[in-house]
Motif scaffolding. Structure first.
Motif, PDB file in Angstrom:
ATOM      1  N   THR A 184     -12.367  -3.812  15.314  1.00 30.94           N
ATOM      2  CA  THR A 184     -11.393  -4.221  16.317  1.00 30.94           C
ATOM      3  C   THR A 184     -10.255  -3.220  16.334  1.00 30.94           C
ATOM      4  OG1 THR A 184     -11.930  -6.565  16.092  1.00 30.94           O
ATOM      5  CG2 THR A 184      -9.737  -6.030  16.928  1.00 30.94           C
ATOM      6  N   PHE A 185      -9.733  -2.925  17.519  1.00 35.14           N
ATOM      7  CA  PHE A 185      -8.625  -1.982  17.609  1.00 35.14           C
ATOM      8  C   PHE A 185      -7.304  -2.716  17.401  1.00 35.14           C
ATOM      9  CE2 PHE A 185      -5.502   0.742  19.741  1.00 35.14           C
ATOM     10  CZ  PHE A 185      -5.802   1.944  19.122  1.00 35.14           C
ATOM     11  N   GLY A 186      -6.419  -2.107  16.626  1.00 29.47           N
ATOM     12  CA  GLY A 186      -5.148  -2.755  16.342  1.00 29.47           C
ATOM     13  C   GLY A 186      -4.029  -1.772  16.063  1.00 29.47           C
ATOM     14  N   VAL A 187      -2.919  -2.306  15.619  1.00 27.52           N
ATOM     15  CA  VAL A 187      -1.711  -1.530  15.341  1.00 27.52           C
ATOM     16  C   VAL A 187      -1.415  -1.631  13.847  1.00 27.52           C
ATOM     17  CG1 VAL A 187       0.762  -1.297  15.821  1.00 27.52           C
ATOM     18  CG2 VAL A 187      -0.819  -1.996  17.650  1.00 27.52           C
ATOM     19  N   PHE A 188      -1.290  -0.479  13.197  1.00 30.67           N
ATOM     20  CA  PHE A 188      -1.128  -0.458  11.746  1.00 30.67           C
ATOM     21  C   PHE A 188       0.253  -0.964  11.346  1.00 30.67           C
ATOM     22  CE2 PHE A 188      -0.271   1.540   7.596  1.00 30.67           C
ATOM     23  CZ  PHE A 188      -1.376   1.072   6.905  1.00 30.67           C
ATOM     24  N   ALA A 189       0.278  -1.873  10.335  1.00 34.20           N
ATOM     25  CA  ALA A 189       1.538  -2.505   9.926  1.00 34.20           C
ATOM     26  C   ALA A 189       1.941  -2.203   8.492  1.00 34.20           C
ATOM     27  CB  ALA A 189       1.444  -4.014  10.114  1.00 34.20           C
ATOM     28  N   GLY A 190       0.998  -1.800   7.626  1.00 28.50           N
ATOM     29  CA  GLY A 190       1.411  -1.485   6.262  1.00 28.50           C
ATOM     30  C   GLY A 190       0.341  -1.732   5.219  1.00 28.50           C
ATOM     31  N   TYR A 191       0.805  -1.824   3.969  1.00 28.19           N
ATOM     32  CA  TYR A 191      -0.064  -1.909   2.800  1.00 28.19           C
ATOM     33  C   TYR A 191       0.283  -3.155   1.985  1.00 28.19           C
ATOM     34  CZ  TYR A 191      -0.160   3.035   4.051  1.00 28.19           C
ATOM     35  OH  TYR A 191      -0.258   4.222   4.747  1.00 28.19           O
ATOM     36  N   LYS A 192      -0.718  -3.766   1.384  1.00 28.32           N
ATOM     37  CA  LYS A 192      -0.472  -4.908   0.516  1.00 28.32           C
ATOM     38  C   LYS A 192      -0.151  -4.382  -0.878  1.00 28.32           C
ATOM     39  CE  LYS A 192      -2.302  -9.376  -0.962  1.00 28.32           C
ATOM     40  NZ  LYS A 192      -3.444 -10.329  -0.873  1.00 28.32           N
ATOM     41  N   ILE A 193       1.095  -4.573  -1.287  1.00 29.38           N
ATOM     42  CA  ILE A 193       1.581  -4.038  -2.561  1.00 29.38           C
ATOM     43  C   ILE A 193       1.643  -5.156  -3.587  1.00 29.38           C
ATOM     44  CG2 ILE A 193       3.451  -2.776  -3.691  1.00 29.38           C
ATOM     45  CD1 ILE A 193       4.316  -1.858  -0.878  1.00 29.38           C
ATOM     46  N   THR A 194       1.136  -4.888  -4.778  1.00 31.19           N
ATOM     47  CA  THR A 194       1.124  -5.864  -5.850  1.00 31.19           C
ATOM     48  C   THR A 194       2.217  -5.534  -6.871  1.00 31.19           C
ATOM     49  OG1 THR A 194      -0.558  -4.581  -7.029  1.00 31.19           O
ATOM     50  CG2 THR A 194      -1.341  -6.311  -5.546  1.00 31.19           C
ATOM     51  N   PRO A 195       2.549  -6.470  -7.772  1.00 30.12           N
ATOM     52  CA  PRO A 195       3.615  -6.221  -8.752  1.00 30.12           C
ATOM     53  C   PRO A 195       3.414  -4.935  -9.549  1.00 30.12           C
ATOM     54  CG  PRO A 195       3.040  -8.539  -8.748  1.00 30.12           C
ATOM     55  CD  PRO A 195       2.047  -7.858  -7.853  1.00 30.12           C
ATOM     56  N   GLY A 196       4.530  -4.256  -9.818  1.00 30.92           N
ATOM     57  CA  GLY A 196       4.472  -2.967 -10.482  1.00 30.92           C
ATOM     58  C   GLY A 196       4.324  -1.824  -9.504  1.00 30.92           C
ATOM     59  N   TYR A 197       4.450  -2.144  -8.241  1.00 29.64           N
ATOM     60  CA  TYR A 197       4.257  -1.200  -7.141  1.00 29.64           C
ATOM     61  C   TYR A 197       2.872  -0.557  -7.202  1.00 29.64           C
ATOM     62  CZ  TYR A 197       6.043   1.179  -3.068  1.00 29.64           C
ATOM     63  OH  TYR A 197       6.251   1.583  -1.765  1.00 29.64           O
ATOM     64  N   ASN A 198       1.876  -1.423  -7.285  1.00 30.00           N
ATOM     65  CA  ASN A 198       0.479  -1.015  -7.183  1.00 30.00           C
ATOM     66  C   ASN A 198      -0.055  -1.427  -5.820  1.00 30.00           C
ATOM     67  OD1 ASN A 198      -0.367   0.032  -9.982  1.00 30.00           O
ATOM     68  ND2 ASN A 198       0.657  -1.902 -10.485  1.00 30.00           N
ATOM     69  N   TRP A 199      -1.233  -0.933  -5.477  1.00 28.86           N
ATOM     70  CA  TRP A 199      -1.843  -1.247  -4.183  1.00 28.86           C
ATOM     71  C   TRP A 199      -3.082  -2.086  -4.404  1.00 28.86           C
ATOM     72  CZ3 TRP A 199      -6.060   1.759  -1.492  1.00 28.86           C
ATOM     73  CH2 TRP A 199      -6.259   1.301  -0.179  1.00 28.86           C
ATOM     74  N   SER A 200      -3.218  -3.141  -3.615  1.00 30.26           N
ATOM     75  CA  SER A 200      -4.349  -4.059  -3.764  1.00 30.26           C
ATOM     76  C   SER A 200      -5.648  -3.511  -3.191  1.00 30.26           C
ATOM     77  CB  SER A 200      -4.034  -5.391  -3.067  1.00 30.26           C
ATOM     78  OG  SER A 200      -4.033  -5.217  -1.654  1.00 30.26           O
ATOM     79  N   GLY A 201      -5.548  -2.406  -2.426  1.00 31.58           N
ATOM     80  CA  GLY A 201      -6.720  -1.890  -1.728  1.00 31.58           C
ATOM     81  C   GLY A 201      -6.839  -2.448  -0.324  1.00 31.58           C
ATOM     82  N   GLU A 202      -5.825  -3.214   0.115  1.00 31.25           N
ATOM     83  CA  GLU A 202      -5.853  -3.850   1.428  1.00 31.25           C
ATOM     84  C   GLU A 202      -4.716  -3.345   2.312  1.00 31.25           C
ATOM     85  OE1 GLU A 202      -7.502  -8.275   0.679  1.00 31.25           O
ATOM     86  OE2 GLU A 202      -5.759  -7.738  -0.542  1.00 31.25           O
ATOM     87  N   TYR A 203      -4.978  -3.376   3.620  1.00 32.12           N
ATOM     88  CA  TYR A 203      -4.010  -2.950   4.623  1.00 32.12           C
ATOM     89  C   TYR A 203      -3.617  -4.131   5.503  1.00 32.12           C
ATOM     90  CZ  TYR A 203      -6.066   1.677   3.563  1.00 32.12           C
ATOM     91  OH  TYR A 203      -6.536   2.807   2.941  1.00 32.12           O
ATOM     92  N   TYR A 204      -2.478  -3.996   6.168  1.00 33.80           N
ATOM     93  CA  TYR A 204      -2.040  -4.963   7.166  1.00 33.80           C
ATOM     94  C   TYR A 204      -2.156  -4.348   8.556  1.00 33.80           C
ATOM     95  CZ  TYR A 204       0.177  -7.538   3.301  1.00 33.80           C
ATOM     96  OH  TYR A 204       0.430  -8.232   2.140  1.00 33.80           O
ATOM     97  N   VAL A 205      -2.739  -5.104   9.476  1.00 34.98           N
ATOM     98  CA  VAL A 205      -2.936  -4.627  10.849  1.00 34.98           C
ATOM     99  C   VAL A 205      -2.681  -5.770  11.818  1.00 34.98           C
ATOM    100  CG1 VAL A 205      -4.532  -3.515  12.467  1.00 34.98           C
ATOM    101  CG2 VAL A 205      -4.723  -3.034  10.018  1.00 34.98           C
ATOM    102  N   TRP A 206      -2.053  -5.434  12.949  1.00 42.57           N
ATOM    103  CA  TRP A 206      -1.919  -6.394  14.046  1.00 42.57           C
ATOM    104  C   TRP A 206      -3.004  -6.136  15.086  1.00 42.57           C
ATOM    105  CZ3 TRP A 206       3.226  -3.983  13.299  1.00 42.57           C
ATOM    106  CH2 TRP A 206       4.111  -4.806  12.590  1.00 42.57           C
ATOM    107  N   ASP A 207      -3.619  -7.193  15.574  1.00 38.34           N
ATOM    108  CA  ASP A 207      -4.539  -7.078  16.700  1.00 38.34           C
ATOM    109  C   ASP A 207      -3.736  -6.654  17.930  1.00 38.34           C
ATOM    110  OD1 ASP A 207      -6.301  -7.506  18.849  1.00 38.34           O
ATOM    111  OD2 ASP A 207      -7.264  -9.188  17.837  1.00 38.34           O
ATOM    112  N   LEU A 208      -4.215  -5.675  18.660  1.00 42.75           N
ATOM    113  CA  LEU A 208      -3.485  -5.180  19.826  1.00 42.75           C
ATOM    114  C   LEU A 208      -3.253  -6.282  20.858  1.00 42.75           C
ATOM    115  CD1 LEU A 208      -2.288  -2.591  21.103  1.00 42.75           C
ATOM    116  CD2 LEU A 208      -4.482  -2.266  22.260  1.00 42.75           C
ATOM    117  N   ASP A 209      -4.180  -7.236  20.954  1.00 44.86           N
ATOM    118  CA  ASP A 209      -4.054  -8.318  21.937  1.00 44.86           C
ATOM    119  C   ASP A 209      -2.782  -9.141  21.738  1.00 44.86           C
ATOM    120  OD1 ASP A 209      -6.443  -7.480  22.901  1.00 44.86           O
ATOM    121  OD2 ASP A 209      -7.615  -9.211  22.244  1.00 44.86           O
ATOM    122  N   GLN A 210      -2.261  -9.170  20.515  1.00 47.17           N
ATOM    123  CA  GLN A 210      -1.084  -9.989  20.249  1.00 47.17           C
ATOM    124  C   GLN A 210       0.170  -9.466  20.949  1.00 47.17           C
ATOM    125  OE1 GLN A 210      -0.749 -12.151  16.344  1.00 47.17           O
ATOM    126  NE2 GLN A 210      -1.804 -10.319  15.639  1.00 47.17           N
TER     127      GLN A 210
END
Length: 288
Positions: A184-210
């Motif tokens: 699905t095409f969307g708009v990039f919103a960021g990264y899921k950050i875990t304690p200690g400033y680590n990365w969970s391996g996941e991204y945040y995205v908004w659906d363009l339709d919104q």
């Protein structure tokens, strides 16, 4: 490193800069050795919210000293975390200049990202963390802040805030017919950050339709755009077109044309400078 700087950034205009998720305050925090820096939006700057943000940033790393202003919230948060705090002094370069520079870097990157993405100022609670993360993961000449903190480079992909991306949504949200082989095409919103400033391996995205029902006037009220929902996904790609910003053209229409101003239904959200160039109001913070 074992020394951090931190300061609260307080939104100046409660109507314009209340974030899309209701945040009105933010804590800017930086590690003095690695220059790892982040902005933590919050609905309040009370000691509990402040200590939670600090704890999330440092994780299990040991912090011996924190430079900050005379904020009571910061003092109490440091007491809760058993961190020695030294009050920064106005005019003293050793302390105040370091804190001020960290603040200005966060604000400057956020303002630039919002305009580039074509998103209203009220989206700052997503823009600020995203641009901080990207900046931390890039090598500026002496090794990235991420590498200096974690002793390894960031292994994920980096995307500009507000850029167009293809992503694979959760199967519980969309049926197969909703998206093609690319996702699905969307708009990039960021990264899921875990304690200690680590990365969970996941991204945040908004659906363009919104964004179909959201006007992109630069001073759109956060209270009127707070129903936008995020997708959390591990699969994101830029696509053949490369980096581009799908909301930018509509943003320019809202803020740089008389038709766009009429669509907003009130005064034009932009002014003209003496040089005749459009001036777009940006998120304004008062360093408290």
């Amino acid at each position: 490193g074992d020394i951090i700087t931190m300061d609260h950034l307080v939104s100046h205009d409660t109507e314009v800069t209340v974030g899309v998720i209701g945040d009105v305050d933010a804590l800017a925090i930086q590690d003095m050795f690695s220059k790892l820096a982040h902005c933590y939006p919050s609905a309040t700057k009370n000691p509990d919210a402040t200590s939670l943000a600090i704890r999330h940033f440092i994780g299990r790393r040991t912090v011996a000293m924190a430079y900050s202003d005379g904020s009571g919230e910061l003092r109490l948060a440091c007491e809760q975390l058993s961190i020695t705090r030294e009050k920064s002094q106005t005019g003293v370069a050793k302390t105040n200049a370091i804190v001020e520079r960290a603040n200005q870097d966060v604000l400057s990157m956020t303002r630039t990202a919002l305009v580039a993405a074509g998103l209203p100022a009220c989206f700052w609670p997503w823009a600020a963390p995203c641009v901080c993360f990207n900046n931390n993961a890039v090598d500026h000449g002496d090794g990235s802040s991420w590498m200096l903190t974690h002793n390894k480079e960031f292994k994920g992909k980096l995307f500009a805030f507000g850029s167009g991306v293809w992503f694979k949504p959760s199967p519980t949200k969309y049926t197969q017919l909703k998206w093609d082989s690319r996702g699905t095409f969307g708009v990039f919103a960021g990264y899921k950050i875990t304690p200690g400033y680590n990365w969970s391996g996941e991204y945040y995205v908004w659906d363009l339709d919104q964004f179909l029902e959201i006007h992109l006037s630069s001073d759109a009220a956060g209270s009127k755009t707070n129903n936008i929902k995020l997708h959390t996904t591990k699969v994101v790609t830029q696509g053949d077109r490369g980096e581009w910003f799908p909301l930018k053209a509509r943003y320019e229409w809202y803020n740089s044309t008389i038709e766009g101003a009429k669509r907003v239904g009130n005064k034009a959200p932009h002014l003209l400078t003496k040089s005749g160039l459009n001036f777009v109001p940006l998120v304004i913070f008062l360093v408290n």
